[in-house]
Design a protein around this motif. Structure first.
Motif, short mmCIF file in Angstrom:
data_model
loop_
_atom_site.label_atom_id
_atom_site.label_comp_id
_atom_site.label_asym_id
_atom_site.label_seq_id
_atom_site.Cartn_x
_atom_site.Cartn_y
_atom_site.Cartn_z
N SER A 163 0.83 -1.21 0.00
CA SER A 163 0.00 0.00 0.00
C SER A 163 0.86 1.25 0.00
O SER A 163 0.56 2.23 -0.71
N THR A 179 0.79 4.13 -3.00
CA THR A 179 0.18 5.41 -2.67
C THR A 179 0.48 6.51 -3.70
O THR A 179 -0.42 7.27 -4.08
N ARG A 189 -2.12 6.57 -6.65
CA ARG A 189 -3.53 6.44 -6.32
C ARG A 189 -4.44 7.16 -7.31
O ARG A 189 -5.67 7.00 -7.25
N ALA A 210 -6.58 3.19 -6.52
CA ALA A 210 -7.39 3.86 -5.51
C ALA A 210 -8.38 2.90 -4.86
O ALA A 210 -8.59 2.93 -3.64
N LEU A 236 -6.44 0.65 -2.42
CA LEU A 236 -6.00 1.37 -1.22
C LEU A 236 -7.18 1.64 -0.29
O LEU A 236 -7.06 1.51 0.94
N GLU A 237 -8.32 1.99 -0.86
CA GLU A 237 -9.50 2.28 -0.04
C GLU A 237 -9.98 1.02 0.66
O GLU A 237 -10.29 1.03 1.85
#
Length: 444
Positions: A420, A424, A427, A433, A436-437
């Motif tokens: 992650s 980043t 993203r 994205a 990561l969310e």
């Protein structure tokens, strides 16, 4: 199905069939007898795969077994009446954590893996042994009577059960539950065994249990505790003069040293394991130890020595499985070979090559080994992120998150956290994205 073959002959056929599919089962005439007299009403997953290979097209019911979800201890109960998955590994003291997975018992409540343990630990030869198993306090040395088959079998079954549960669900929820059986096993070592062979089995079983509990600590990030358990297993091996147990202890010590950032120690522990394993006749064990050594060399940045060790590992692996291979090595198939190579090239900074091996490991892995499948895909996600392929990395990461509903492993979570961080900066890409969310939500 056995026909005119003796139980021993049929057991040998089962072992041969297991080797054909890369499985490891310790089948003997006693196991066949336990099946035929109804003591084992449902085989564990490894035996199930072997029996299905031997008798293609037949179900467990066709072979005379009961369905896994209907078998529990001495008597079958409806699934809805079964206790929640917080039942301890071998019915010792109640687990402190609350129930959280209502489907858990469908995977690992079966007669072979629970009834022998319950009988041996709860109705064993002495009240003192039962007391220690139930977490009621230490066993005074003078109160333990002679140790026999029931106690030794219970220790051996505890090892198998821990490995079974770890394969499916990872280490995090198991470690605390496994500590008490280990204490009980070592309390039994202080008792007098009825025969020398029983004492030898008990030493081997206690040492293997120490390694299994050490692995649970290792995989859940408790490195200091893992080191202690592995050292205990090594001491047991030395006391008993057991080279197989010694090789196993050194193998895991090498793995732990690598994860602790001690590559030279990892390399030397692997070499010590190779020396211990020379007389055992298992090419697969020597292959695994060569891979551990390669990991140490990779951590030291020595590509030449790493690739030389990888060459030896491939040569030994190509010799195939044999009856001399230890039971605990059932995980060591081609998928694991690829994974360990991926880790070597990752340590050397060759991310693209590491990703190729990790992708192949994930493709080859049996879906039953859920924890390893999640681990392989986590390695792939990390390697792809470092190789400059953020979209592919995010896709692999999403697959890992799908598996984390079944697996709890601090090691895998830590790998995803690293991935992650690497992703980043990317993203802005929708797939990154989304990963990561979702990963952030799981971490919370």
């Amino acid at each position: 199905m056995r026909g005119a073959r003796s139980p021993g002959e049929f057991a040998a056929a089962v072992r041969r069939a297991a080797r054909e599919i890369g499985e490891q089962v310790a089948c003997d005439a006693r196991y066949i007898g336990r099946v035929e007299n109804g003591e084992i009403r449902c085989p564990n997953y490894a035996y199930e795969r072997v029996f299905r290979h031997m008798f293609p097209g037949l179900t467990l019911a066709d072979l005379g077994f009961s369905a896994r979800e209907t078998v529990r201890g001495r008597g079958a109960r409806p699934l809805a009446d079964s206790p929640p998955p917080t039942t301890p590994l071998i019915r010792l003291a109640p687990r402190p954590e609350p129930p959280n997975d209502p489907d858990d018992h469908r995977h690992h409540q079966n007669h072979e893996e629970s009834d022998v343990l319950r009988r041996a630990f709860m109705t064993g030869s002495t009240a003192a042994v039962a007391a220690v198993s139930l977490g009621l306090g230490p066993v005074p040395a003078h109160s333990v009577q002679r140790v026999g088959e029931a106690e030794v079998s219970a220790v051996e079954e505890a090892v198998r059960r821990i490995r079974l549960l770890d394969d499916r669900h990872g280490a995090d929820t198991l470690y605390q539950r496994a500590a008490q059986p280990l204490r009980t096993a070592y309390a039994l070592l202080d008792a007098s065994a009825s025969r020398r062979s029983t004492q030898e089995r008990l030493h081997a079983g206690a040492g293997e249990l120490a390694i299994s509990v050490g692995w649970l600590a290792h995989d859940s990030g408790r490195f200091g505790e893992a080191r202690s358990h592995y050292a205990e297993a090594l001491a047991t091996a030395r006391l008993a003069g057991d080279p197989a147990l010694e090789a196993h202890a050194f193998c895991n010590m090498s793995f732990l040293a690598r994860d602790m950032g001690r590559p030279r120690e990892a390399m030397r522990a692997a070499q010590a394991g190779e020396r211990a394993a020379q007389s055992l006749g298992s090419a697969r064990l020597l292959s695994l130890l060569a891979l551990r050594e390669a990991g140490g060399w990779a951590g030291l940045g020595d590509r030449s020595a790493c690739e030389e060790a990888l060459g030896r590992a491939h040569g030994m692996f190509a010799r195939g499985a044999s009856g001399a291979d230890p039971e605990w090595m059932s995980f060591f198939v081609e998928a694991e070979l690829e994974m360990l190579q991926a880790q070597c090239f990752s340590a050397l900074g060759d991310w693209a090559r590491a990703a190729r091996h990790a992708r192949r490991a994930a493709a080859l892995q049996d879906p039953y080994f859920t924890r390893n499948l999640a681990l392989y895909r986590a390695e792939l996600a990390d390697d792809l992120a470092r190789a400059g392929a953020p979209g592919e990395s995010a896709a692999a990461g999403q697959q890992v998150l799908d598996l984390l509903t079944q697996v709890r492993s601090t090691r895998i979570q830590a790998m995803l956290a690293d991935t992650s961080r690497l992703l980043t900066p990317h993203r802005a890409a929708p797939e990154v994205a989304a990963f990561l969310e979702r990963r952030a939500a799981v971490a919370v």
